[in-house]
Design a protein around this motif. Sequence first.
Motif, mmCIF file in Angstrom:
data_model
loop_
_atom_site.group_PDB
_atom_site.id
_atom_site.type_symbol
_atom_site.label_atom_id
_atom_site.label_comp_id
_atom_site.label_asym_id
_atom_site.label_seq_id
_atom_site.Cartn_x
_atom_site.Cartn_y
_atom_site.Cartn_z
ATOM 1 N N ALA A 204 0.818 -1.334 -0.051
ATOM 2 C CA ALA A 204 0.001 0.170 -0.125
ATOM 3 C C ALA A 204 0.741 1.397 0.049
ATOM 4 N N GLU A 205 1.907 1.168 0.656
ATOM 5 C CA GLU A 205 2.647 2.354 0.948
ATOM 6 C C GLU A 205 3.361 2.975 -0.727
ATOM 7 N N TYR B 270 -7.457 7.239 0.423
ATOM 8 C CA TYR B 270 -7.149 5.920 0.790
ATOM 9 C C TYR B 270 -8.058 5.157 1.631
ATOM 10 N N LEU B 271 -8.541 4.010 1.144
ATOM 11 C CA LEU B 271 -9.463 2.981 1.986
ATOM 12 C C LEU B 271 -8.323 1.850 2.384
ATOM 13 N N ARG B 272 -7.835 1.703 3.638
ATOM 14 C CA ARG B 272 -6.654 0.966 4.039
ATOM 15 C C ARG B 272 -7.307 -0.178 4.606
ATOM 16 N N GLU B 273 -7.239 -1.581 4.008
ATOM 17 C CA GLU B 273 -7.641 -2.795 4.422
ATOM 18 C C GLU B 273 -6.719 -3.051 5.516
ATOM 19 N N GLY C 109 -0.041 9.882 -3.961
ATOM 20 C CA GLY C 109 -0.077 11.178 -3.163
ATOM 21 C C GLY C 109 -1.427 11.729 -2.720
ATOM 22 N N ASP C 110 -1.858 12.823 -2.975
ATOM 23 C CA ASP C 110 -3.240 13.465 -2.530
ATOM 24 C C ASP C 110 -4.000 13.621 -3.897
#
Length: 351
Positions: free
Chosen positions: A178-179, A197-200, A186-187
Motif C-alpha cells: 500500500a505504501e 485511501y481506504l486501507r484494509e 499522493g493526494d
Amino acid sequence: MTARDLRAACAPTTATIRDALEVVDRSGNLVCLLVDDENRLAGLLTDGDLRRAFLKGTSLDDLALDHATRTPHFVAAGSPRALVLDLMQALRISAVPELADDRTLVGLHTLSDVVGSAPLPNVAVVMAGGRGTRLGDLTKDTPKPLMTVAGRSILEWIVLGLVGDGIREIYVSVNYLAEQIEEHLGDGSRLGCTVRYLREDPERPLGTAGSLTLLRDERPDLEHAVLVMNGDLMVEFDASDLLDAHRRTGAAVTVATRTYQHEVPFGVVESTDGRVTGVSEKPTLSFDINAAVYAVEPRALAWLPTGRASTMPGLVETCLERDEPVTAWPIQSDWIDVGTPKDLARAKGET
C-alpha cells in the motif's frame, strides 16, 4: 467537439493573419488550424503565435501559414482521453489536433474539453489492494496497478481517465504494498483531483467489494452513485455516460459489460435423442462478460457484510435476491484486464 465546432476552428492555407484572428475569436479555442484542400493539417496558429507576429511588425494581410507551427504535436485518431491529457500536461499546451494516418484532420482536443468544465458530484473507488499473483515475479516488489504502460502506471491512466470525465474525488483501496501506491499517487493534486485511501487490514483482505464498507463508514453522507472499478484495467469509457445511464434506470447497481467472442476450433454436432439435427463448423460463441466497472447506489453499500471479504458479483447477487434492479451498460472500446504477463504485454502493444 462537434463537426461544426471543428470547422469553426479551421482556415485554409491561404488565410491571412486577419483571417486567423477571426477564427480564434469566433471559435473561442485560442487556436487556428490551417488545412489544405483535402482537409490535411498544414499548420497550427495559437493566440501566442499571433501576438509574437504583431510584436515583429507583421501586417494583418500577411500569410498566416508563415507564422504557424508546421509540425504541431498531435494525437492519432481514436486516442484515449487520458493520453491526450498526458500530452497536454507534459508539453504545457491547451489544444491538440487529432489526425488520421494521412494527416487528415478529424478532431481537436482542448484542455477544457478533456478535463471537463463541470465536475460530477459522484466519487469513484479504484480497487488496488490485490496481490496480482498471476503476474508472478513482476509483482513481487511492485503492486500490479503500478505496472507501467506507455510511460505511466496503469493506476495513473485510470485516474486521468476519471478526471477527464469530471470525477474529482477518488478513493483508492489499498492493501498489498500500500505504501508504494500512496507514495505514487499522493493526494492526487498533480493529476487534477483529490485522492484518499481506504486501507484494509493486511491480515484480513476484504475482496473486490469489501473495501466499500470502509467508504460506507467514512462517507455516510453519500447521495450519488459511486463509480467502482478494478485498478488493473486498461479501458477507455465515458464515466459520465455510465453514471447518466445508471441514474435513468433507477438501478441499485449497473454493471459495465464487454462482448467476448470465442471460436470453437471444432465442428459442433447438435443432436436430440441420438439423432443429429445440425452441424456447425467452428462456430463463434458470443458472451457479455463483466468488465469490472460498476455504478453503485449508496443504499446498496448497506447490504455488504461488515468485517469480512465480499465481491462485486456477490453484491449483484444480493441485489437480485432483494428484487433490486441491476442493469448492464456495454463498453465498446478496447478493454484489457491486466492479469497475466501476456495481458500486460498486450496493454503495452508488444503483442
